[in-house]
Scaffold this active site. Structure first.
Site, PDB file in Angstrom:
ATOM      1  N   ASP A  76      -7.528  -1.357  18.023  1.00  0.00           N
ATOM      2  CA  ASP A  76      -8.807  -2.064  18.065  1.00  0.00           C
ATOM      3  C   ASP A  76      -9.982  -1.112  17.827  1.00  0.00           C
ATOM      4  OD1 ASP A  76     -10.387  -4.311  18.084  1.00  0.00           O
ATOM      5  OD2 ASP A  76     -10.624  -4.348  20.256  1.00  0.00           O
ATOM      6  N   SER A  91     -18.539  -5.155  23.115  1.00  0.00           N
ATOM      7  CA  SER A  91     -17.400  -4.622  22.371  1.00  0.00           C
ATOM      8  C   SER A  91     -17.862  -3.584  21.369  1.00  0.00           C
ATOM      9  CB  SER A  91     -16.677  -5.738  21.622  1.00  0.00           C
ATOM     10  OG  SER A  91     -16.034  -6.590  22.515  1.00  0.00           O
ATOM     11  N   HIS A 129     -12.035  -5.669  16.149  1.00  0.00           N
ATOM     12  CA  HIS A 129     -12.318  -7.105  16.237  1.00  0.00           C
ATOM     13  C   HIS A 129     -13.793  -7.430  16.000  1.00  0.00           C
ATOM     14  CE1 HIS A 129     -13.234  -6.328  20.594  1.00  0.00           C
ATOM     15  NE2 HIS A 129     -14.103  -7.299  20.414  1.00  0.00           N
ATOM     16  N   THR A 138     -13.776  -2.463  24.961  1.00  0.00           N
ATOM     17  CA  THR A 138     -12.953  -3.257  24.059  1.00  0.00           C
ATOM     18  C   THR A 138     -12.739  -4.685  24.512  1.00  0.00           C
ATOM     19  OG1 THR A 138     -11.794  -1.278  23.326  1.00  0.00           O
ATOM     20  CG2 THR A 138     -10.661  -3.356  22.978  1.00  0.00           C
ATOM     21  N   ALA A 139     -12.416  -4.881  25.780  1.00  0.00           N
ATOM     22  CA  ALA A 139     -12.030  -6.209  26.234  1.00  0.00           C
ATOM     23  C   ALA A 139     -12.398  -6.385  27.699  1.00  0.00           C
ATOM     24  CB  ALA A 139     -10.509  -6.389  26.060  1.00  0.00           C
ATOM     25  N   ILE A 140     -12.512  -7.646  28.083  1.00  0.00           N
ATOM     26  CA  ILE A 140     -12.651  -7.953  29.506  1.00  0.00           C
ATOM     27  C   ILE A 140     -11.489  -8.857  29.889  1.00  0.00           C
ATOM     28  CG2 ILE A 140     -15.131  -7.649  29.691  1.00  0.00           C
ATOM     29  CD1 ILE A 140     -15.481 -10.646  29.427  1.00  0.00           C
ATOM     30  N   GLY A 175     -20.399  -8.954  23.315  1.00  0.00           N
ATOM     31  CA  GLY A 175     -21.402  -8.178  22.589  1.00  0.00           C
ATOM     32  C   GLY A 175     -21.343  -6.705  22.937  1.00  0.00           C
TER      33      GLY A 175
END
Length: 188
Positions: A80, A163, A50, A179-181, A161
């Site tokens: 991802d 990521s 992403h 990767t993600a929160i 940022g």
């Protein structure tokens, strides 16, 4: 301390990834980005899909200010994961660990470039909170959404940022890519 030693070595391998466009006069104009991790002394850098998705212009910035144009080697939405390559030799790659031997409660160090705060990466510390998590992520339409499986959950703070940054174990080895929160009304 152990964390200082790990951070000193690892920050040499964590880069800022900027994506953008080239202006009419040939200048790079950033319009997004994240973090990346050097995994090969030949210039391979892992990041998130992403972070680089839909981009044609990518550049990589090291903590010491070195900047390189990067080529997208590959990218996979379902995991991802993205891979870019720069033309540089004798880079210091991160040591790779094994996420299969992690336990809940293990030390977790997250290093990335949140909020594009500058060339130096940010180091946060927490623990491995859970293993084998799944998370629905994606876009505004049903066909752009994806479910990520096998995630490592940590309470080490991660922000926009970060990521593509590194999740590191107590030995200073890469065990995951941030990767993600997941957020709720009570926090991240």
């Amino acid at each position: 301390t152990q964390i200082v030693s790990i951070a000193e070595l690892a920050t040499q391998t964590i880069v800022q990834v900027q994506v953008g466009n080239i202006s009419e006069i040939g200048d790079f104009i950033p319009n997004g980005g994240g973090s990346g991790v050097v995994i090969s002394d030949k210039g391979l850098i892992i990041t998130n899909h992403h972070v680089i998705d839909g981009s044609t212009e990518v550049r990589v910035i090291f903590e010491d200010g070195r900047m390189y144009e990067a080529e997208i080697v590959g990218s996979d939405k379902l995991t991802d994961v993205g891979l870019v390559k720069i033309s540089a030799q004798n880079l210091i790659p991160i040591n790779l660990g094994n996420s299969n031997v992690l336990s809940v409660g293990d030390l977790a160090i997250a290093i990335g470039h949140p909020l594009t705060l500058g060339a130096a990466p940010t180091v946060t510390v927490g623990i491995i909170s859970a293993l084998e998590r799944r998370l629905d992520v994606g876009g505004d339409t049903l066909d752009s959404a994806v479910t990520l499986f096998g995630l490592i959950q940590t309470d080490a703070p991660i922000t926009r940022g970060s990521s593509g940054g590194a999740l590191i174990n107590k030995n200073g080895e890469l065990v995951g890519i941030t990767t993600a929160i997941a957020t709720a009304d009570v926090g991240a």
